[in-house]
Design an enzyme around this catalytic site. Structure first.
Site, PDB file in Angstrom:
ATOM      1  CE  LYS A  54      -3.804  -2.194   2.340  1.00 38.60           C
ATOM      2  NZ  LYS A  54      -4.632  -2.795   3.385  1.00 38.60           N
ATOM      3  CD  GLN A  98      -3.740  -4.427   6.655  1.00 37.66           C
ATOM      4  OE1 GLN A  98      -3.553  -3.314   6.006  1.00 37.66           O
ATOM      5  NE2 GLN A  98      -4.168  -5.578   6.239  1.00 37.66           N
ATOM      6  CG  ASP A 121     -10.357   0.153   5.283  1.00 38.55           C
ATOM      7  OD1 ASP A 121     -10.024  -0.163   3.968  1.00 38.55           O
ATOM      8  OD2 ASP A 121      -9.795  -0.476   6.235  1.00 38.55           O
TER       9      ASP A 121
END
Ligand code: NDP
Length: 297
Positions: A54, A98, A121
């Protein structure tokens, strides 16, 4: 019939290229460089690979990338303090924590601490609610990737019968919301659904987000359907020698070969939905940066 392959790698490359161009324009015209912060707690090997990838893709798109790695025994307070610091940081427009987190950290509490305007997200209750209400939001990345692939393959999705197998907050539910917003007639199936194969056979669009290797068989597919396989599973090799060595392969939730003989279009695993996820994360970071600076899309 042999289904056409929906090439997620190519689509993701095209999306990243578009985002890169738009980031360059934002920097040039407005002096705004979108910034993405990724927070990793612990040293889980798979998560480390995702986080590194990422970061690399964020930089390649011309954005500012910040990676914060906390030890696996970090307290909730330390993590929440970091999230608050990132919420307040004007150089950061997207925050991604994460998952999964170590067991002592409640992910719901951590996600709730993220500023919804920086929640790239799309997991905060605010953004899930906006999606369910049909309001502008930050959409979870994998579901957004599924919709982009479907639109690129089928064009206007209005009127299609869509069946989504899976109702997780991360994938199944938001995929169903996006399909509904695109005017599909949507059925959400799950582990308690009766006659699942028959339900699936009604689907012009079938999205499998189950986490069960090759569960969806060829005779579950309506002839001519479009199949989006979100699943990423490890399964033993069929070759007994490789299997005996304990080697595994990555498979989706759909029995690919069987389904390919019935469907019109299908995503491969790997190379289908997977690559879209990070590309959509970059898209969301750009979207968040624009909105935070009041730039109308
Ligand atoms: P979850 O485990 O959170 O959800 C799985 C869903 O599948 C649940 O709603 C469950 O139903 C349903 N389900 C489980 N077993 C059955 C069954 N036998 N019949 C019908 N439905 C069933 O998984 P996620 O949504 O997080 O992920 C799904 C898959 O997608 C996984 O393989 C994951 O690795 C992959 N994934 C891929 C990503 C990508 O980038 N491509 C990103 C995220 C996930 P119930 O609610 O009743 O328990």
């Amino acid at each position: 019939m042999q289904a056409g392959l929906i090439d997620g790698r190519a689509q993701a490359g095209a999306l990243r290229a578009r985002v890169t161009e738009e980031v360059a324009a934002l920097v040039r015209d407005r002096g705004i460089q979108p910034g993405l912060a990724v927070v990793l707690v612990g040293d889980d090997a798979a998560s480390q690979i995702y986080v590194r990838s990422k970061g690399e893709q964020t930089i390649a798109a011309g954005m500012h990338s910040a990676t914060h790695i906390l030890p696996g025994d970090a307290t909730l307070k330390v993590l929440l303090d970091l999230v608050q610091t990132l919420n307040a940081d004007p150089a950061i427009h997207g925050i991604l924590v994460q998952l999964p987190l170590p067991a002592h950290l409640n992910p719901n509490v951590v996600i709730a601490a993220v500023d919804p305007d920086k929640d790239v997200d799309g997991l905060t209750v605010i953004n899930a609610g906006r999606l369910a209400s049909g309001l502008p939001t930050l959409t979870p990345c994998t579901p957004l990737g599924c919709l982009i692939l479907l639109r690129e393959t089928l064009g206007d999705l209005a009127g299609y019968n869509a069946v989504v197998i899976g109702r997780s907050v991360l994938v199944g539910r938001p995929v169903a919301q996006l399909l509904l917003a695109a005017n599909c007639t949507v059925t959400i199936a799950h582990s308690r659904t009766r006659e699942l194969p028959a339900v699936c056979r009604q689907a012009d669009i079938l999205v499998a987000a189950i986490g069960r290797p090759e569960m969806v068989r060829g005779d579950w597919i309506k002839p001519g359907a479009t199949v989006i396989d979100v699943g990423i599973n490890r399964a033993p090799f069929r070759d007994p020698v490789k299997a005996a060595q304990g080697r595994t392969r990555v498979v989706g939730d759909v029995a690919f070969k069987e389904a390919s003989r019935v469907a019109s279009w299908i995503t491969p695993v790997p190379g289908g939905v997977g690559p879209m996820t990070v590309a959509c994360l970059l898209q969301n970071t750009l979207t968040a940066a624009r909105r935070i600076h009041g730039i109308v899309e």
